[in-house]
Design a protein around this motif. Structure first.
Motif, PDB file in Angstrom:
ATOM      1  N   LEU A  87       0.814  -1.212   0.000  1.00 35.17           N
ATOM      2  CA  LEU A  87       0.000   0.000   0.000  1.00 35.17           C
ATOM      3  C   LEU A  87       0.850   1.266   0.000  1.00 35.17           C
ATOM      4  O   LEU A  87       0.453   2.282  -0.570  1.00 35.17           O
ATOM      5  CB  LEU A  87      -0.938  -0.001   1.211  1.00 35.17           C
ATOM      6  CG  LEU A  87      -2.063  -1.029   1.202  1.00 35.17           C
ATOM      7  CD1 LEU A  87      -3.025  -0.777   2.352  1.00 35.17           C
ATOM      8  CD2 LEU A  87      -2.817  -1.020  -0.125  1.00 35.17           C
ATOM      9  N   SER A  91       0.295   4.040  -2.829  1.00 39.92           N
ATOM     10  CA  SER A  91      -0.139   5.397  -2.498  1.00 39.92           C
ATOM     11  C   SER A  91       0.760   6.452  -3.107  1.00 39.92           C
ATOM     12  O   SER A  91       0.326   7.574  -3.369  1.00 39.92           O
ATOM     13  CB  SER A  91      -0.193   5.574  -0.977  1.00 39.92           C
ATOM     14  OG  SER A  91       1.110   5.596  -0.409  1.00 39.92           O
ATOM     15  N   GLU A  96      -5.123  10.608  -5.706  1.00 38.42           N
ATOM     16  CA  GLU A  96      -5.896  10.576  -4.466  1.00 38.42           C
ATOM     17  C   GLU A  96      -7.218   9.837  -4.672  1.00 38.42           C
ATOM     18  O   GLU A  96      -7.643   9.040  -3.827  1.00 38.42           O
ATOM     19  CB  GLU A  96      -6.157  12.005  -3.991  1.00 38.42           C
ATOM     20  CG  GLU A  96      -4.888  12.766  -3.648  1.00 38.42           C
ATOM     21  CD  GLU A  96      -5.141  14.267  -3.564  1.00 38.42           C
ATOM     22  OE1 GLU A  96      -6.314  14.672  -3.514  1.00 38.42           O
ATOM     23  OE2 GLU A  96      -4.160  15.026  -3.545  1.00 38.42           O
ATOM     24  N   SER A  99      -6.633   6.057  -4.973  1.00 38.17           N
ATOM     25  CA  SER A  99      -6.327   5.478  -3.663  1.00 38.17           C
ATOM     26  C   SER A  99      -7.589   5.290  -2.841  1.00 38.17           C
ATOM     27  O   SER A  99      -7.735   4.291  -2.119  1.00 38.17           O
ATOM     28  CB  SER A  99      -5.338   6.378  -2.910  1.00 38.17           C
ATOM     29  OG  SER A  99      -4.054   6.338  -3.498  1.00 38.17           O
ATOM     30  N   GLU A 170      -2.292   4.662   5.367  1.00 37.83           N
ATOM     31  CA  GLU A 170      -1.198   4.468   4.426  1.00 37.83           C
ATOM     32  C   GLU A 170      -1.568   4.958   3.031  1.00 37.83           C
ATOM     33  O   GLU A 170      -0.678   5.345   2.250  1.00 37.83           O
ATOM     34  CB  GLU A 170      -0.816   2.979   4.370  1.00 37.83           C
ATOM     35  CG  GLU A 170       0.482   2.685   3.652  1.00 37.83           C
ATOM     36  CD  GLU A 170       1.713   3.104   4.439  1.00 37.83           C
ATOM     37  OE1 GLU A 170       2.804   3.181   3.841  1.00 37.83           O
ATOM     38  OE2 GLU A 170       1.589   3.358   5.659  1.00 37.83           O
ATOM     39  N   LEU A 171      -2.848   4.987   2.715  1.00 35.08           N
ATOM     40  CA  LEU A 171      -3.304   5.437   1.399  1.00 35.08           C
ATOM     41  C   LEU A 171      -3.528   6.951   1.356  1.00 35.08           C
ATOM     42  O   LEU A 171      -3.976   7.483   0.345  1.00 35.08           O
ATOM     43  CB  LEU A 171      -4.595   4.710   1.015  1.00 35.08           C
ATOM     44  CG  LEU A 171      -4.422   3.226   0.694  1.00 35.08           C
ATOM     45  CD1 LEU A 171      -5.768   2.551   0.522  1.00 35.08           C
ATOM     46  CD2 LEU A 171      -3.569   3.035  -0.557  1.00 35.08           C
ATOM     47  N   ARG A 172      -3.239   7.629   2.460  1.00 32.33           N
ATOM     48  CA  ARG A 172      -3.279   9.102   2.534  1.00 32.33           C
ATOM     49  C   ARG A 172      -4.647   9.654   2.119  1.00 32.33           C
ATOM     50  O   ARG A 172      -4.750  10.606   1.348  1.00 32.33           O
ATOM     51  CB  ARG A 172      -2.164   9.709   1.679  1.00 32.33           C
ATOM     52  CG  ARG A 172      -0.769   9.246   2.086  1.00 32.33           C
ATOM     53  CD  ARG A 172       0.310   9.967   1.320  1.00 32.33           C
ATOM     54  NE  ARG A 172       0.223   9.690  -0.103  1.00 32.33           N
ATOM     55  CZ  ARG A 172       0.949  10.327  -1.022  1.00 32.33           C
ATOM     56  NH1 ARG A 172       1.783  11.278  -0.658  1.00 32.33           N
ATOM     57  NH2 ARG A 172       0.821  10.026  -2.300  1.00 32.33           N
TER      58      ARG A 172
END
Length: 232
Positions: A87, A91, A96, A99, A170-172
């Protein structure tokens, strides 16, 4: 003329040949790449308590069907396939929106586990990502332990949702300009389990509502990872 020092036979466990020792986050666990009758895999060797997370995952969909056993009083776990990107790597290269759509796939898998009455236990962003076939793979985190739930009364599914917040971090997702993301993440992080967003079904529903307002997120994921990543 034969060599006076013949090459030792390849080491193997559970019918899998160990090919190369890989870096491990744990001093207790050895991690190897391997190859068996079903193809590439990862193999973990260590004391049983360090490998106990392998028994907490189902064996369908994105969850590989792990095998375990003993070799010379040491436990072993074989995890089919290899993780090509975790991940963290995803990311950094996905938009965005993509994700966020990827996060829905993870939430949907957790929801399915909960709806079947189970829980997945310890997971880690480093052990979730894309396999060699370009599919989602959610693998047991066998090189570390999950942080304890701050609420000792939390159910296993409530603790799953707390861990899910760490995975989604973790994927912001905080970069997405939508207040619903902030509410979702705050709901997963609540220390008191009865106030926490749970079980997985509720998280999936929240993610689905978010993506319904942003249909371009799904299309972004499909453009970057392929048509198999459609939300339907």
């Amino acid at each position: 003329m034969s060599s006076p020092h013949p090459t030792p036979a390849p080491r193997s466990v559970g019918g899998v040949q160990l090919l190369e020792r890989l870096s491990s986050r744990s001093l207790l666990v050895e991690r190897w790449s391997g190859r068996g009758p079903q193809g590439s895999c990862e193999v973990y060797l260590g004391p049983p308590e360090a490998l106990s997370a392998a028994g907490g995952l189902p064996a369908w969909g994105p969850f590989p069907a792990v095998r375990s056993g003993w070799l010379d009083e040491q436990g072993w776990v074989v995890v089919p396939g290899l993780l090509v990107e975790d991940l963290g790597a995803l990311s950094r290269r996905l938009s965005e929106g993509a994700s966020t759509a990827l996060a829905w796939h993870i939430c949907a898998a957790v929801a399915e586990v909960h709806e079947q009455g189970g829980s997945h236990g310890a997971l880690s962003p480093a052990f979730i990502g894309i396999d060699e076939d370009g599919r989602l793979s959610i693998r047991p985190a066998l090189e570390g332990s999950a942080p304890a739930d701050p609420d000792p009364t939390a159910s296993a599914q409530a603790s799953d949702c707390l861990a899910l917040g760490v995975i989604l971090d973790e994927l912001r997702l905080e970069l997405v300009d939508d207040d619903a993301v902030r509410l979702l993440m705050n709901g997963l992080r609540r220390e008191r389990a009865r106030l926490r967003l749970q079980p997985g079904r509720a998280v999936r529903q929240a993610m689905a509502a978010l993506l319904a307002r942003h249909p371009d997120f799904e299309q972004s994921l499909i453009r970057q990872l392929g048509p198999a990543w459609s939300l339907t």
